[in-house]
Design an enzyme around this catalytic site. Structure first.
Site, mmCIF file in Angstrom:
data_model
loop_
_atom_site.group_PDB
_atom_site.id
_atom_site.type_symbol
_atom_site.label_atom_id
_atom_site.label_comp_id
_atom_site.label_asym_id
_atom_site.label_seq_id
_atom_site.Cartn_x
_atom_site.Cartn_y
_atom_site.Cartn_z
ATOM 1 N N CYS A 13 0.823 -1.223 0.000
ATOM 2 C CA CYS A 13 0.000 0.000 0.000
ATOM 3 C C CYS A 13 0.858 1.275 0.000
ATOM 4 C CB CYS A 13 -0.945 0.019 1.209
ATOM 5 S SG CYS A 13 -2.152 -1.328 1.239
ATOM 6 N N ARG A 14 1.447 1.598 1.155
ATOM 7 C CA ARG A 14 2.093 2.912 1.293
ATOM 8 C C ARG A 14 3.392 3.043 0.506
ATOM 9 N NH1 ARG A 14 2.153 2.741 7.618
ATOM 10 N NH2 ARG A 14 2.311 0.536 7.025
ATOM 11 N N SER A 15 4.293 2.052 0.608
ATOM 12 C CA SER A 15 5.598 2.252 -0.062
ATOM 13 C C SER A 15 5.505 2.154 -1.586
ATOM 14 C CB SER A 15 6.689 1.343 0.515
ATOM 15 O OG SER A 15 6.359 -0.021 0.427
HETATM 16 P P1 4NP Z 1 1.398 -1.291 3.843
HETATM 17 O O1 4NP Z 1 -0.035 -1.792 4.346
HETATM 18 O O2 4NP Z 1 2.380 -1.509 4.993
HETATM 19 O O3 4NP Z 1 1.165 0.150 3.579
HETATM 20 O O4 4NP Z 1 1.743 -2.101 2.613
HETATM 21 C C1 4NP Z 1 -0.262 -3.050 4.906
HETATM 22 C C2 4NP Z 1 -0.462 -4.124 4.076
HETATM 23 C C3 4NP Z 1 -0.737 -5.368 4.620
HETATM 24 C C4 4NP Z 1 -0.805 -5.526 5.986
HETATM 25 C C5 4NP Z 1 -0.586 -4.441 6.811
HETATM 26 C C6 4NP Z 1 -0.306 -3.200 6.270
HETATM 27 N N1 4NP Z 1 -1.106 -6.786 6.538
HETATM 28 O O5 4NP Z 1 -1.222 -6.867 7.760
HETATM 29 O O6 4NP Z 1 -1.261 -7.771 5.786
#
Ligand code: 4NP
Length: 156
Positions: A13-15
């Site tokens: 998502c974020r990165s």
């Molecule tokens: P990200 O978001 O760190 O911005 O890629 C997440 C994606 C998946 C999960 C947590 C945060 N997860 O718990 O699966």
């Protein structure tokens, strides 16, 4: 080439959003041949996955394409990147614990001049559309400041 790596937890998502926004900011400045980008996660839950479909959809509406597949950040990455940008304090702490060369490890939003030092990009994964829009808004601010810093520090 100056190399930058965006880091969050899952790298879906974020990165990838940070990387996609940065690619556009760099291209708009005609600096694509001078600055390279990548992204990674501190966790391995989603290794091999494409960016979250919601992140891709919101990014596409702004003309931003999210590249790549999830990978886990390695200690050796510290030697490969000039700037390692953590999306939040938790990931910054986890990166610090890996050790290695870390002179250019910081929060992405420390480059966003209008935001307080120590600001984080909130995890949108378990929320709704507004969270994904907020990630894009914050990444835009961080990436514009980051590009200005890279231009200053590398005379670009
Ligand atoms: P990200 O978001 O760190 O911005 O890629 C997440 C994606 C998946 C999960 C947590 C945060 N997860 O718990 O699966």
């Amino acid at each position: 080439m100056v190399r930058v790596c965006f880091v969050c937890l899952g790298n879906i998502c974020r990165s990838p959003t940070g990387e996609g926004v940065m690619k556009k900011v760099i291209a708009d400045a005609a600096l694509s041949s001078a600055i390279g980008t990548d992204s990674a996660g501190t966790a391995a839950y989603h290794v091999g996955d494409r960016p979250d479909a919601r992140s891709q959809r919101h990014a596409a509406r702004r003309g931003v394409t999210l590249p790549g597949r999830s990978r886990q950040f390695q200690k050796s990455d510290f030697t490969k990147f000039d700037y390692v940008l953590a999306m939040d304090e938790e990931n910054l702490r986890n990166l610090s614990k890996l050790g290695g060369k870390q002179e250019h490890l910081s929060l992405l939003l420390d480059y966003a001049d209008a935001l307080p030092v120590g600001s984080s990009v909130p995890d949108p994964y378990y929320g709704g559309d507004a969270g994904f829009e907020e990630v894009l808004d914050l990444c835009q601010q961080g990436c514009e400041g980051l590009l200005a810093a890279i231009r200053r520090e590398h005379s670009l």
